[in-house]
Design an enzyme around this catalytic site. Structure first.
Site, PDB file in Angstrom:
ATOM      1  N   HIS A  56     -10.230  -3.556  -2.178  1.00 14.83           N
ATOM      2  CA  HIS A  56     -10.772  -3.038  -0.889  1.00 14.83           C
ATOM      3  C   HIS A  56     -12.031  -2.017  -1.334  1.00 14.83           C
ATOM      4  CE1 HIS A  56      -8.486  -4.303   2.690  1.00 14.83           C
ATOM      5  NE2 HIS A  56      -7.762  -4.375   1.543  1.00 14.83           N
TER       6      HIS A  56
ATOM      7  N   ARG B 141      -2.476 -12.852   2.368  1.00 17.80           N
ATOM      8  CA  ARG B 141      -3.762 -12.610   1.850  1.00 17.80           C
ATOM      9  C   ARG B 141      -3.970 -12.944   0.369  1.00 17.80           C
ATOM     10  NH1 ARG B 141      -7.700  -8.498   3.239  1.00 17.80           N
ATOM     11  NH2 ARG B 141      -8.786 -10.523   3.467  1.00 17.80           N
TER      12      ARG B 141
ATOM     13  N   TYR C  93       0.808  -1.144  -0.066  1.00 20.89           N
ATOM     14  CA  TYR C  93       0.081  -0.021   0.046  1.00 20.89           C
ATOM     15  C   TYR C  93       0.948   1.352   0.124  1.00 20.89           C
ATOM     16  CZ  TYR C  93      -3.952  -3.118   0.862  1.00 20.89           C
ATOM     17  OH  TYR C  93      -4.974  -4.054   0.937  1.00 20.89           O
TER      18      TYR C  93
ATOM     19  N   TYR D  55      -0.506 -10.770  -1.175  1.00 19.24           N
ATOM     20  CA  TYR D  55       0.712 -10.025  -0.316  1.00 19.24           C
ATOM     21  C   TYR D  55       0.630 -10.677   0.804  1.00 19.24           C
ATOM     22  CZ  TYR D  55      -2.813  -7.086   1.399  1.00 19.24           C
ATOM     23  OH  TYR D  55      -3.860  -6.300   1.853  1.00 19.24           O
TER      24      TYR D  55
ATOM     25  N   HIS E 224      -7.056  -8.880  -3.869  1.00 20.61           N
ATOM     26  CA  HIS E 224      -8.109  -8.330  -3.450  1.00 20.61           C
ATOM     27  C   HIS E 224      -8.149  -6.836  -3.590  1.00 20.61           C
ATOM     28  CE1 HIS E 224      -5.863  -8.251   0.437  1.00 20.61           C
ATOM     29  NE2 HIS E 224      -6.349  -6.941   0.301  1.00 20.61           N
TER      30      HIS E 224
HETATM   31  C1  BEZ Z   1      -5.688  -5.834   4.191  1.00 16.86           C
HETATM   32  O1  BEZ Z   1      -5.279  -4.589   4.124  1.00 16.86           O
HETATM   33  O2  BEZ Z   1      -6.244  -6.422   3.534  1.00 16.86           O
HETATM   34  C2  BEZ Z   1      -5.240  -6.202   5.685  1.00 16.86           C
HETATM   35  C3  BEZ Z   1      -4.027  -6.268   5.997  1.00 16.86           C
HETATM   36  C4  BEZ Z   1      -3.756  -6.681   7.404  1.00 16.86           C
HETATM   37  C5  BEZ Z   1      -4.761  -7.252   7.940  1.00 16.86           C
HETATM   38  C6  BEZ Z   1      -5.920  -7.341   7.388  1.00 16.86           C
HETATM   39  C7  BEZ Z   1      -6.333  -6.946   6.116  1.00 16.86           C
HETATM   40 FE    FE Z   2      -5.535  -5.389   1.597  1.00 15.40          FE
END
Ligand code: BEZ
Ligand code: FE
Length: 289
Positions: free
Chosen positions: A219, A214, A158, A193, A217
Site C-alpha cells: 500500500h 487479496r 498487518y 492473504y 500488494h
Molecule cells: C487491505 O489491507 O489491503 C484490505 C483489507 C481488507 C479489505 C480491503 C483492503
Molecule cells: Fe492490504
C-alpha cells in the site's frame, strides 16, 4: 394515489414524507435510496424469515465493529462499492497513478525514515527493494513528496492484527523525496492473504462461494504540496489471486513485475548482502484543482 401506503405506491408514499426536508443533497440521496430499496424488495420479494436474516446480518456487521475492526468497510469492499466510489471520485488523466482501496489497516503516525530504510522489523519474508520516482504531469520529478507505505509481514498479517506478536509499526514507514523525485525502500516481498473472515462478511463470502484472498500488494499514499494525494497499491504480477481480488482493487496499471536479483546485482547505494526481489514503479501525481 391512495392516501395510505399500498404495495403499488410504496416508494411514492415514503418519498412524499420528505416534503419538509430542506437539505437538497440529502433529499436527493434519500429519494434515490428509497426508490432503489423499494425496487429491490419488489424484485426479490423476500419472505419475512429472509428479511429477518437480512436485519440480523446488518446488526451483526455493526456489532463486530470497534476502533480496530471495521466490518462495514469490508462489506463495502467485498461488494465492489468501495472501488466504485473510488472510481467516481478519482477519474485520473493519463500519466497519473490510478487509485485503489485504502483498506482498514492504514495507521496514522508511521515514522518518516531515511531513504533506503528497511521497514521490516520482524525479519519474516523474502528481502525486497522497491525503487522509483514521483513525477508531475510533465514527467518532472516532484520534491518533498511523502510516500506513506504499509504492508503485511511474510505471514500475511498487518502489525495491528497481531499486537504483541509483531513489533509496533512493523512494515510501515514514510519516505520523503529529494529534488530528483526518487525513492527507494527495503521491505519483504508481499504475499497474498485473506481479509478477515471471522465475521458476518466472511460468512457472506462463503455463502456466495467466494474466496477471501487479496493478491500480494504493497500500500502507498503518495502526497506532495500542490498535488492531489493518491491512495494506491502496487500488486505482484503473476499472483494467483491477481484476477480475483476479494475487494476488486486490481488495475492493470498497478500490476508490477517483481524481479529476482542476486547480491551481485545490488545497486551501489542499496547495501544488500544476499538475493532479493526488486520492483520498479514511478508514481504520477495530478496537480490540485
Ligand atoms: C487491505 O489491507 O489491503 C484490505 C483489507 C481488507 C479489505 C480491503 C483492503
Ligand atoms: Fe492490504
Amino acid at each position: 394515489m391512495s392516501k395510505y401506503f399500498t404495495e403499488a405506491n410504496s416508494e411514492e408514499a415514503v418519498i412524499a414524507r420528505l416534503e419538509n426536508c430542506d437539505d437538497p443533497r440529502f433529499k436527493e440521496v434519500m429519494v434515490s435510496a428509497i426508490r432503489h430499496l423499494h425496487a429491490f424488495v419488489k424484485e426479490v420479494e423476500p419472505t419475512v424469515e429472509e428479511w429477518t436474516q437480512a436485519i440480523q446480518f446488518l446488526t451483526a456487521t455493526g456489532q463486530i465493529c470497534d476502533n480496530k475492526r471495521q466490518e462495514w468497510i469490508l462489506a463495502s469492499d467485498t461488494l465492489g462499492i468501495s472501488m466504485l466510489v473510488d472510481a467516481i471520485n478519482h477519474r485520473k488523466p493519463p500519466g497519473s497513478t490510478e487509485s485503489t482501496v485504502l483498506g482498514p489497516f492504514h495507521v496514522e503516525g508511521a515514522q518518516e525514515l531515511a531513504m533506503g530504510s528497511d521497514i521490516c522489523k520482524d525479519g519474516k519474508g523474502e528481502p525486497c527493494v522497491v525503487v522509483g520516482r514521483v513525477l508531475d504531469p510533465d514527467g518532472d520529478p516532484v520534491k518533498d513528496a511523502i510516500l506513506d507505505v504499509w504492508q503485511t509481514n511474510g505471514d500475511g498479517f498487518y502489525d495491528v492484527q497481531q499486537p504483541g506478536l509483531q513489533p509496533d509499526l512493523n512494515l510501515r514507514g514514510k519516505f520523503r523525496t529529494g529534488a530528483d523525485g526518487r525513492y527507494w525502500l527495503r521491505t519483504v516481498k508481499p504475499v497474498s492473504y485473506p481479509i478477515p473472515t471471522d465475521g458476518p462478511v466472511g460468512k457472506m463470502l462463503e455463502k456466495m462461494g467466494r474466496h477471501a484472498y487479496r493478491p500480494a500488494h504493497i500500500h502507498f499514499i503518495v502526497s506532495a504540496p500542490g498535488f492531489e494525494p493518491v491512495t494506491t497499491h502496487i500488486f505482484l504480477e503473476g499472483d494467483e489471486y491477481i484476477e480475483s481480488d476479494a475487494v476488486f482493487g486490481v488495475k492493470d496499471s498497478l500490476v508490477v513485475p517483481f524481479v529476482q536479483k542476486t547480491a551481485a546485482e545490488t545497486p551501489e547505494e542499496e547495501t544488500l548482502s544476499g538475493p532479493f526481489w526488486r520492483a520498479d514503479f514511478d508514481f504520477g501525481l495530478k496537480q490540485e484543482s
